[in-house]
Design a protein around this motif. Structure first.
Motif, PDB file in Angstrom:
ATOM      1  N   LEU A  57       0.394  10.798  -9.200  1.00 16.50           N
ATOM      2  CA  LEU A  57       0.430  10.363  -7.806  1.00 16.50           C
ATOM      3  C   LEU A  57      -0.792   9.513  -7.477  1.00 16.50           C
ATOM      4  N   GLY A  58      -0.584   8.395  -6.787  1.00 14.75           N
ATOM      5  CA  GLY A  58      -1.716   7.556  -6.423  1.00 14.75           C
ATOM      6  C   GLY A  58      -1.289   6.266  -5.766  1.00 14.75           C
ATOM      7  N   HIS A  59      -2.185   5.291  -5.812  1.00 15.59           N
ATOM      8  CA  HIS A  59      -1.937   3.971  -5.249  1.00 15.59           C
ATOM      9  C   HIS A  59      -2.411   2.900  -6.226  1.00 15.59           C
ATOM     10  N   VAL A  60      -1.847   1.720  -6.085  1.00 18.73           N
ATOM     11  CA  VAL A  60      -2.243   0.558  -6.880  1.00 18.73           C
ATOM     12  C   VAL A  60      -3.025  -0.386  -5.967  1.00 18.73           C
ATOM     13  N   ARG A  61      -4.168  -0.873  -6.446  1.00 16.11           N
ATOM     14  CA  ARG A  61      -4.930  -1.851  -5.673  1.00 16.11           C
ATOM     15  C   ARG A  61      -5.253  -3.054  -6.545  1.00 16.11           C
ATOM     16  N   LYS A  62      -5.387  -4.218  -5.924  1.00 18.73           N
ATOM     17  CA  LYS A  62      -5.767  -5.417  -6.649  1.00 18.73           C
ATOM     18  C   LYS A  62      -7.205  -5.273  -7.122  1.00 18.73           C
ATOM     19  N   ARG A  83       0.806  -1.217   0.000  1.00 19.08           N
ATOM     20  CA  ARG A  83       0.000   0.000   0.000  1.00 19.08           C
ATOM     21  C   ARG A  83       0.843   1.271   0.000  1.00 19.08           C
ATOM     22  N   HIS A  84       2.035   1.169  -0.580  1.00 22.27           N
ATOM     23  CA  HIS A  84       2.883   2.350  -0.685  1.00 22.27           C
ATOM     24  C   HIS A  84       2.342   3.306  -1.752  1.00 22.27           C
ATOM     25  N   ALA A  85       2.589   4.579  -1.553  1.00 19.68           N
ATOM     26  CA  ALA A  85       2.225   5.573  -2.552  1.00 19.68           C
ATOM     27  C   ALA A  85       3.104   5.397  -3.791  1.00 19.68           C
ATOM     28  N   VAL A  86       2.595   5.861  -4.923  1.00 23.75           N
ATOM     29  CA  VAL A  86       3.286   5.709  -6.202  1.00 23.75           C
ATOM     30  C   VAL A  86       3.363   7.060  -6.909  1.00 23.75           C
ATOM     31  N   LEU A  87       4.516   7.336  -7.486  1.00 23.39           N
ATOM     32  CA  LEU A  87       4.623   8.399  -8.480  1.00 23.39           C
ATOM     33  C   LEU A  87       4.990   7.728  -9.792  1.00 23.39           C
ATOM     34  N   SER A  88       4.062   7.773 -10.761  1.00 22.54           N
ATOM     35  CA  SER A  88       4.299   7.142 -12.055  1.00 22.54           C
ATOM     36  C   SER A  88       4.628   8.207 -13.104  1.00 22.54           C
TER      37      SER A  88
END
Length: 300
Positions: free
Chosen positions: A277-282, A264-269
């Motif tokens: 900026l956001g998060h990845v979820r299953k 559940r780490h934050a992401v910069l893509s």
């Protein structure tokens, strides 16, 4: 009618660090089926249409991170730049806006202490030098994976896809100008305090993500782990035509996305919708992208 846009930069706090995302402009790829191939490619039109996106055109962003650690100012990737003349506009006229937006954000190129490169593709390192081959960031070191430097400055690799020749020439021109300033990153080791390199090979031989940790918070700068927030998350084993090793890239992406969703780490893509900026979820057989709301009232 004002007919003008606001400068494209967004600033926020990350633990004790200050982060600024600066745009190099959008990067149109054209027909998505030309770039996204392999498993799941037959579903491209439906996936894009369902997300209210143009099924006939894939457009990526270029979200460049500036990180102020309190001791150093780091720039993660440099956009397309202008070093290769007309080739710098191979993806259209909307690229190459980093320096204007950087200055609009109050940051001057000479203030950058280190450019941290995720890999040596055109839209990530061609902004290192100007059209005359002069360093754009005169006081900066360049942190990069040694395998990528070797691969993209080797004329023997001018084979395969047509883009390889110009990609290698561009990498040579930009990287060679900083040869005496290289910092070779090592997997799972800090580049500077709070910034750890995480190898994610496949897109290029030395493609590297960077974990940014401060005050107990971690954000992963994923570079080109996934180029599209729908296509390569819903179908992580789909392949991208600019990958050096498409199969390895897909496996790396699937592994890293699972890790991001679990931790559940934050992401910069780099290439996701502004500011990336956001998060990845299953989600179903793949993953979903949850964008972080932009805070425009405080740096909190």
């Amino acid at each position: 009618m004002r007919n003008e846009l606001a400068p494209a930069w967004h600033r926020f706090k990350w633990g004790d660090f200050e982060a600024t995302v600066v745009s190099d402009g959008s990067l149109p790829l054209g027909k998505p089926q030309d770039s996204f191939v392999g498993p799941g490619a037959d579903r491209i039109t439906g996936m894009l249409t369902n997300e209210f996106l143009d099924p006939n055109a894939a457009t990526l962003e270029q979200n460049v991170l500036v990180l102020n650690t309190g001791r150093q100012l780091l720039l993660f990737d440099t956009g397309m730049g202008e070093s290769m003349g007309a080739d710098s506009k191979m993806f259209g006229p909307t690229t190459g806006r980093l320096l204007a937006n950087l200055r609009a954000a109050g940051i001057q190129p000479e203030q950058i202490d280190m450019v941290v490169a995720t890999h040596a593709h055109c839209d990530h390192v061609w902004g290192l030098v100007d059209a005359n081959g002069q360093r754009v960031f005169p006081n900066a070191q360049v942190a990069i994976n040694e395998a990528d430097v070797r691969f993209w400055t080797d004329d023997a690799n001018k084979r395969g896809p047509a883009f390889m020749n110009v990609f290698i020439e561009g990498a040579k021109k930009n990287l060679n100008a900083y040869r005496d300033r290289f910092v070779m990153v090592r997997n799972e080791q800090e580049v500077v305090p709070g910034v750890t390199a995480i190898f994610a090979p496949g897109h290029t031989v030395g493609h590297t993500c960077y974990a940014i940790t401060s005050a107990g918070r971690t954000m992963l700068n994923t570079g080109d782990l996934a180029h599209h927030q729908v296509l390569l998350l819903r179908q992580p084993l789909m392949e991208f035509s600019f990958d050096t090793d498409p199969k390895l890239s897909a496996q790396t992406r699937a592994r890293m996305l699972d890790r991001l969703a679990t931790d559940r780490h934050a992401v910069l893509s780099y290439h996701f919708p502004w500011p990336g900026l956001g998060h990845v979820r299953k989600e179903a057989e793949g993953y979903g992208w949850v964008a972080t709301p932009m805070n425009v009232t405080s740096l909190g």
